[in-house]
Design a protein around this motif. Structure first.
Motif, PDB file in Angstrom:
ATOM      1  N   THR A  37      52.884  76.754  34.173  1.00  0.00           N
ATOM      2  CA  THR A  37      53.207  75.607  33.328  1.00  0.00           C
ATOM      3  C   THR A  37      52.159  74.512  33.487  1.00  0.00           C
ATOM      4  O   THR A  37      51.728  74.204  34.606  1.00  0.00           O
ATOM      5  CB  THR A  37      54.591  75.032  33.689  1.00  0.00           C
ATOM      6  OG1 THR A  37      55.582  76.041  33.513  1.00  0.00           O
ATOM      7  CG2 THR A  37      54.920  73.835  32.800  1.00  0.00           C
ATOM      8  N   VAL A  40      51.172  68.915  29.045  1.00  0.00           N
ATOM      9  CA  VAL A  40      50.290  68.634  27.918  1.00  0.00           C
ATOM     10  C   VAL A  40      50.271  67.142  27.610  1.00  0.00           C
ATOM     11  O   VAL A  40      49.215  66.536  27.419  1.00  0.00           O
ATOM     12  CB  VAL A  40      50.741  69.425  26.679  1.00  0.00           C
ATOM     13  CG1 VAL A  40      49.834  69.137  25.493  1.00  0.00           C
ATOM     14  CG2 VAL A  40      50.772  70.919  26.979  1.00  0.00           C
ATOM     15  N   LEU A  70      53.485  73.324  28.422  1.00  0.00           N
ATOM     16  CA  LEU A  70      52.977  74.593  27.908  1.00  0.00           C
ATOM     17  C   LEU A  70      53.026  75.633  29.014  1.00  0.00           C
ATOM     18  O   LEU A  70      52.492  75.407  30.115  1.00  0.00           O
ATOM     19  CB  LEU A  70      51.535  74.450  27.410  1.00  0.00           C
ATOM     20  CG  LEU A  70      50.846  75.767  27.011  1.00  0.00           C
ATOM     21  CD1 LEU A  70      51.485  76.352  25.763  1.00  0.00           C
ATOM     22  CD2 LEU A  70      49.346  75.567  26.812  1.00  0.00           C
ATOM     23  N   ARG A  72      51.294  78.676  29.936  1.00  0.00           N
ATOM     24  CA  ARG A  72      50.066  79.348  29.534  1.00  0.00           C
ATOM     25  C   ARG A  72      50.226  80.865  29.500  1.00  0.00           C
ATOM     26  O   ARG A  72      49.503  81.552  28.760  1.00  0.00           O
ATOM     27  CB  ARG A  72      48.925  78.979  30.487  1.00  0.00           C
ATOM     28  CG  ARG A  72      48.477  77.515  30.375  1.00  0.00           C
ATOM     29  CD  ARG A  72      47.120  77.350  31.014  1.00  0.00           C
ATOM     30  NE  ARG A  72      46.089  78.040  30.253  1.00  0.00           N
ATOM     31  CZ  ARG A  72      44.897  78.387  30.742  1.00  0.00           C
ATOM     32  NH1 ARG A  72      44.609  78.133  32.010  1.00  0.00           N
ATOM     33  NH2 ARG A  72      44.009  78.998  29.985  1.00  0.00           N
ATOM     34  N   GLY A  75      52.421  81.087  26.037  1.00  0.00           N
ATOM     35  CA  GLY A  75      52.089  80.243  24.897  1.00  0.00           C
ATOM     36  C   GLY A  75      53.252  79.389  24.420  1.00  0.00           C
ATOM     37  O   GLY A  75      53.140  78.702  23.402  1.00  0.00           O
ATOM     38  N   GLY A  77      55.656  76.350  24.083  1.00  0.00           N
ATOM     39  CA  GLY A  77      55.680  74.913  24.292  1.00  0.00           C
ATOM     40  C   GLY A  77      57.110  74.417  24.389  1.00  0.00           C
ATOM     41  O   GLY A  77      58.013  74.948  23.722  1.00  0.00           O
ATOM     42  N   SER A  97      56.508  77.853  17.320  1.00  0.00           N
ATOM     43  CA  SER A  97      55.087  77.803  16.982  1.00  0.00           C
ATOM     44  C   SER A  97      54.796  78.282  15.571  1.00  0.00           C
ATOM     45  O   SER A  97      53.779  77.920  14.981  1.00  0.00           O
ATOM     46  CB  SER A  97      54.270  78.611  17.989  1.00  0.00           C
ATOM     47  OG  SER A  97      54.697  79.968  18.005  1.00  0.00           O
ATOM     48  N   HIS A 102      51.878  74.232  17.351  1.00  0.00           N
ATOM     49  CA  HIS A 102      51.770  74.341  18.799  1.00  0.00           C
ATOM     50  C   HIS A 102      51.599  72.963  19.424  1.00  0.00           C
ATOM     51  O   HIS A 102      51.167  72.015  18.763  1.00  0.00           O
ATOM     52  CB  HIS A 102      50.556  75.194  19.181  1.00  0.00           C
ATOM     53  CG  HIS A 102      50.687  76.642  18.828  1.00  0.00           C
ATOM     54  ND1 HIS A 102      51.026  77.605  19.740  1.00  0.00           N
ATOM     55  CD2 HIS A 102      50.519  77.294  17.643  1.00  0.00           C
ATOM     56  CE1 HIS A 102      51.064  78.795  19.156  1.00  0.00           C
ATOM     57  NE2 HIS A 102      50.754  78.630  17.880  1.00  0.00           N
ATOM     58  N   VAL A 103      51.906  72.866  20.707  1.00  0.00           N
ATOM     59  CA  VAL A 103      51.585  71.645  21.439  1.00  0.00           C
ATOM     60  C   VAL A 103      50.064  71.508  21.486  1.00  0.00           C
ATOM     61  O   VAL A 103      49.327  72.476  21.293  1.00  0.00           O
ATOM     62  CB  VAL A 103      52.208  71.667  22.856  1.00  0.00           C
ATOM     63  CG1 VAL A 103      53.723  71.694  22.783  1.00  0.00           C
ATOM     64  CG2 VAL A 103      51.678  72.842  23.675  1.00  0.00           C
ATOM     65  N   GLU A 109      42.337  75.023  29.030  1.00  0.00           N
ATOM     66  CA  GLU A 109      42.220  76.184  28.140  1.00  0.00           C
ATOM     67  C   GLU A 109      40.785  76.399  27.684  1.00  0.00           C
ATOM     68  O   GLU A 109      40.424  77.491  27.249  1.00  0.00           O
ATOM     69  CB  GLU A 109      43.133  75.999  26.933  1.00  0.00           C
ATOM     70  CG  GLU A 109      44.613  76.036  27.279  1.00  0.00           C
ATOM     71  CD  GLU A 109      45.489  75.890  26.066  1.00  0.00           C
ATOM     72  OE1 GLU A 109      46.129  76.899  25.663  1.00  0.00           O
ATOM     73  OE2 GLU A 109      45.558  74.779  25.512  1.00  0.00           O
ATOM     74  N   ARG A 156      48.276  81.278  19.618  1.00  0.00           N
ATOM     75  CA  ARG A 156      47.587  80.047  20.017  1.00  0.00           C
ATOM     76  C   ARG A 156      46.081  80.316  19.970  1.00  0.00           C
ATOM     77  O   ARG A 156      45.525  81.002  20.841  1.00  0.00           O
ATOM     78  CB  ARG A 156      48.045  79.641  21.414  1.00  0.00           C
ATOM     79  CG  ARG A 156      47.654  78.248  21.831  1.00  0.00           C
ATOM     80  CD  ARG A 156      48.420  77.833  23.085  1.00  0.00           C
ATOM     81  NE  ARG A 156      47.910  76.586  23.630  1.00  0.00           N
ATOM     82  CZ  ARG A 156      48.252  75.371  23.209  1.00  0.00           C
ATOM     83  NH1 ARG A 156      49.137  75.244  22.226  1.00  0.00           N
ATOM     84  NH2 ARG A 156      47.726  74.293  23.759  1.00  0.00           N
ATOM     85  N   THR A 187      46.305  82.395  24.735  1.00  0.00           N
ATOM     86  CA  THR A 187      47.363  82.945  25.590  1.00  0.00           C
ATOM     87  C   THR A 187      46.932  84.276  26.196  1.00  0.00           C
ATOM     88  O   THR A 187      47.116  84.528  27.392  1.00  0.00           O
ATOM     89  CB  THR A 187      48.658  83.115  24.784  1.00  0.00           C
ATOM     90  OG1 THR A 187      49.002  81.869  24.178  1.00  0.00           O
ATOM     91  CG2 THR A 187      49.802  83.572  25.678  1.00  0.00           C
TER      92      THR A 187
END
Length: 639
Positions: A37, A40, A70, A72, A75, A77, A97, A102-103, A109, A156, A187
Motif C-alpha cells: 500500500t 497517494v 493505492l 500497488r 492497482g 485505489g 477504475s 484511477h487515483v 511508480e 493502470r 500494476t
C-alpha cells in the motif's frame, strides 16, 4: 481508544505532522494498509461551510483527513476519510477504475520504468535500429488518458517518451528520441506495447543554458536593486491568518490544489465585509496539438493526475522573493504516509506597484499622488520540464488578482517541418504547440452568501431618435439565472465581464454591491468538441461556469482524473440545473496560455503570464484608498 475532541485554533488550520501520523496509524489499525500500500493523497477534509462560518474561538473542532490509498500489487485505489480526533475511519470506498478512473500517479511508480524498458525486446530493437545506447536513454512517463483502447480498460497505464543523455551534465530535453513510444502497465510492472512509428534524427546540439558554443559570460552593467522596509513589513500573521491594510484572510496548502485562500474580507468603516469564502486553482490541463501516432495522447492534468503540490520548491531570498519576506513551511505526507516538511514553501511579502491615484488640477491647484502597493502570497513548483509560479495579489483599492507564471523548459520533439505541429527551436529540435489551461474555483461571498451573477457587455446603441449622432453605447446586463445559462465564453470585443452582486445589500447610492471578474479572454480548449480531451477537460471549453455551492463539488474535472473516461466534474454538477440567482454561488474560471513556442523560449523559457482580476463594483461608496498618506518628502524629489 479516546473519543474526546481536541482543541485546535481553527477548522482550517494547516495539517500537522501529528495528524498525518495519526491517520496512518488509524488506517493501518483498520487493516487498510499492507506492505504494497502507498499513500497517494493526504489532505484536510474541510468541514462544511456552515460549520466553518459558525466557528468561534475556543470551540471544539473535529479534524478529518481525506486519504487516497493505492495497493500497488493489485492497482486498487481506496478513498477514505479519517477522523484524527476520533481516531476512526469515517468512510472507506474502493475506486471503480473502469467507471471512475484511477487515483493519481505516484513517484515510486516512475522509478523502475527505465529498467522495464531494458527488459523489453521491442524497445531494445527500436533503440538498436536507431543506433542508440539504451543505457543512455532517459524515460519520461506520462499520463495515458483514455482513447478507447479496450486492452487498457481498468488497467493502470502510463505512456513513455524517451530522451537521449550523453553524460550527467547533458540536458536530455535537447535530444528527443521521437517516433517511438512505450505503453507501461504499472500494476504488472512491464512494457505492454511499443509503438514504433518512424525513425527521426535525434537532435544533436546540447541544450544546457550555458553550453558551448552559445554560452556567454554574465553581463556586468546592471547595478543591484535593493528592496528595503526599514520599519518592517505592514502585514501581521497569527497562525494561518494574515492581516494587511484592510484585508484579512486565511491561507492553506493542499498537494492537489497548492496554495488556497480562505475567508477573504475587506474592512470598510470598521466592518469586515466578506468577498470570497474560498479561492484556489482547482485544476490545470496541458493539451498538446501533435496528432502523430506517438504523441496524440499528450494531455496532462498536473493537479488531478500528478498532485503537483508535491513538487513545491523551497524558495530562496534574493532569487525567488525579494524584500521583507516571511516564509511558511508546509507539511505533507510522503508515499509511505509519513509527514514530510517542505521548507519555505510559501512566500509572503509586499511590493511597490507604482502610482495608485494622482491628479494635478487646473482650478484648485490640487497636486496629489498616492503610490500603490500590493500584498503577494505565492509558491513555485517544478513538474517535469515546466516550472510554475502561482501568485495571489491583494491591492489597497480592493482589487484581487491572480497570476500564473510559466517558465522552465518546453517539451520537445523532433522537428517534422513547417507543415507539422511544432516550432523548430534548434537544428532538428521541435517544440509542439500546446496550451496551459487553469481552472480557478472562486467560492464567492460578496457581502454574504446571497449572490447573483450578471454578464455585462459593452454594446453600441443603434442610430435613431435617441442616438442621432451614433456615438452612444451602454452596459448591457444579462442575469445568469440557472446553471444551464451560466456556461459562458469571454468576448473581448464587448469588454465582457461578469458581476457578482448581493441583491440584499446596497451602497449609499442604492446600487447592489458587487465584484467584477475581468477575464483575459484568451482561447479556451482548442481540441475538437468530439475529442477525448474535450470530454475529460470539459471545464476548459468555457471561460466561466457558475454553480450553486455544494460541499462535495471541489474539482472541475472530477475527483479521479487519471484515466477517467470524461464528463466528470462540472458537466455532472451543472446537469442538476440549479438556480444561481440569489444563491450561494461558485465561479469556475478558465484562463491560460496558448503556446506556439519561439526560439527565444529555448533552452530555458522566459516567464509567460496568465491570470485574471476581481475588481469591486459598487462594493464601496467611493474610492476606498483615499486614506493613504502621501509619501514622505524625503522619498520624493522635485527640481
Amino acid at each position: 481508544m479516546s473519543t474526546a475532541l481536541v482543541r485546535t485554533t481553527h477548522p482550517l488550520a494547516p495539517l500537522t505532522a501529528d495528524e498525518i501520523d495519526t491517520a496512518r496509524e488509524v488506517l493501518a489499525g483498520e487493516g487498510l494498509v499492507n506492505d504494497s500500500t502507498r499513500f497517494v493523497y493526504v489532505g484536510l477534509e474541510e468541514p462544511a461551510k456552515a460549520a466553518v462560518l459558525g466557528h468561534k474561538d475556543g470551540d471544539d473542532v473535529e479534524r478529518r483527513l481525506r486519504v487516497l490509498l493505492l495497493d500497488r500489487a493489485t492497482g486498487l485505489g481506496t478513498d477514505t476519510v479519517v477522523s484524527v480526533t476520533q481516531r476512526s475511519v469515517v468512510t472507506s470506498t474502493e475506486v471503480d477504475s473502469t467507471a471512475d478512473g484511477h487515483v493519481p500517479i505516484l513517484d515510486v511508480e516512475f522509478e523502475d520504468i527505465e529498467s522495464f524498458l531494458l527488459e523489453s525486446p521491442d524497445w531494445l530493437a527500436a533503440m538498436e535500429k536507431r543506433s542508440i545506447d539504451p543505457s543512455k536513454v532517459r524515460a519520461v512517463p506520462l499520463s495515458a488518458g483514455v482513447f478507447g483502447h479496450e486492452d487498457e480498460v481498468g488497467q493502470r497505464i502510463v505512456r513513455v517518451l524517451a530522451f537521449f543523455q550523453e553524460d550527467c551534465a547533458d540536458l536530455p530535453w535537447a535530444h528527443p528520441i521521437d517516433g517511438v513510444v512505450a505503453y507501461v502497465n504499472l500494476t504488472e510492472r512491464r512494457i505492454a506495447k511499443v509503438v514504433d512509428e518512424i525513425e527521426l534524427p535525434v537532435p544533436a546540439e546540447r541544450g544546457e543554458w550555458n553550453a558551448a558554443p552559445h554560452a556567454s559570460a554574465p553581463r556586468t552593467d546592471l547595478k543591484p536593486i535593493e528592496i528595503t522596509q526599514p520599519d518592517g513589513a505592514s502585514f501581521s500573521v497569527h497562525g494561518n491568518q494574515i492581516t494587511w491594510a484592510d484585508w484579512k484572510f486565511r491561507f492553506g496548502f493542499d498537494v492537489r490544489e497548492g496554495l488556497t485562500l480562505h475567508q477573504l474580507s475587506f474592512a470598510d468603516g470598521g466592518v469586515d465585509r466578506s468577498v470570497i469564502y474560498r479561492a484556489s486553482i482547482a485544476e490545470m490541463v496541458v493539451p498538446y496539438a501533435d496528432p502523430s501516432p506517438v504523441r496524440y495522447w499528450q494531455n496532462y492534468f498536473d493537479q488531478g493526475e500528478y498532485l503537483f503540490g508535491r513538487y513545491t520548491n523551497s524558495l530562496e531570498l534574493g532569487c525567488d522573493c525579494l524584500g521583507e519576506i516571511q516564509y511558511f513551511d508546509v507539511t505533507i505526507a510522503d508515499e509511505s504516509g509519513k509527514p514530510r516538511a517542505m521548507k519555505n514553501a510559501i512566500c509572503l511579502h509586499e511590493e511597490d506597484y507604482g502610482v495608485l491615484w494622482k491628479h494635478t488640477d487646473m482650478f484648485n491647484g490640487m497636486t496629489e499622488t498616492r503610490r500603490s502597493r500590493r500584498l503577494v502570497i505565492s509558491f513555485f513548483l517544478t513538474i517535469g520540464n515546466y516550472d510554475y509560479g502561482f501568485y495571489w495579489y491583494l491591492y489597497l483599492d480592493g482589487t484581487i488578482e491572480f497570476e500564473a507564471k510559466a517558465t522552465g523548459i518546453v517539451f520537445t520533439s523532433a522537428y517534422r517541418g513547417e507543415d507539422g505541429y511544432s516550432t523548430e527551436m534548434a537544428p532538428g529540435l521541435g517544440a509542439p504547440f500546446h496550451q496551459h489551461l487553469f481552472s480557478a474555483r472562486l467560492d464567492m461571498a460578496v457581502d454574504g452568501s446571497v449572490n447573483a451573477v450578471d454578464e455585462v457587455d459593452a454594446v453600441p446603441v443603434p442610430m435613431g431618435p435617441e442616438n442621432p449622432w451614433g456615438n452612444a453605447f451602454r452596459a448591457q446586463k444579462t442575469r445568469l439565472s440557472k446553471e444551464s445559462d451560466a456556461q459562458r465564453l469571454a468576448d473581448n470585443l464587448k469588454a465582457r465581464v461578469w458581476h457578482v452582486t448581493n441583491p440584499t445589500k446596497q451602497n449609499r447610492l442604492g446600487q447592489d454591491v458587487g465584484y467584477a471578474l475581468h477575464p483575459e479572454g484568451q482561447p479556451v480548449l482548442l481540441a475538437d468538441p468530439a475529442s477525448s480531451i474535450a470530454g475529460r477537460a470539459a471545464f476548459a471549453t468555457k471561460h466561466l461556469w457558475v454553480t450553486r455551492y455544494a460541499d462535495d463539488e471541489r474539482y472541475p474535472a472530477g475527483d479521479f482524473v487519471n484515466q477517467h473516461p470524461g464528463q466528470a466534474g462540472l458537466p455532472a454538477f451543472v446537469a442538476q440545473d440549479r438556480s444561481v440567482d440569489g444563491e450561494d454561488v461558485v465561479l469556475w474560471h478558465t484562463f491560460g496560455l496558448t503556446h506556439f513556442p519561439r526560439p527565444e523560449d529555448w533552452p530555458v523559457m522566459p516567464v509567460d503570464y496568465a491570470g485574471f482580476k476581481l475588481k469591486p463594483v459598487n462594493f464601496f461608496d467611493r474610492n476606498p484608498s483615499l486614506d493613504l498618506p502621501a509619501s514622505p518628502t524625503k522619498h520624493c524629489c522635485a527640481d
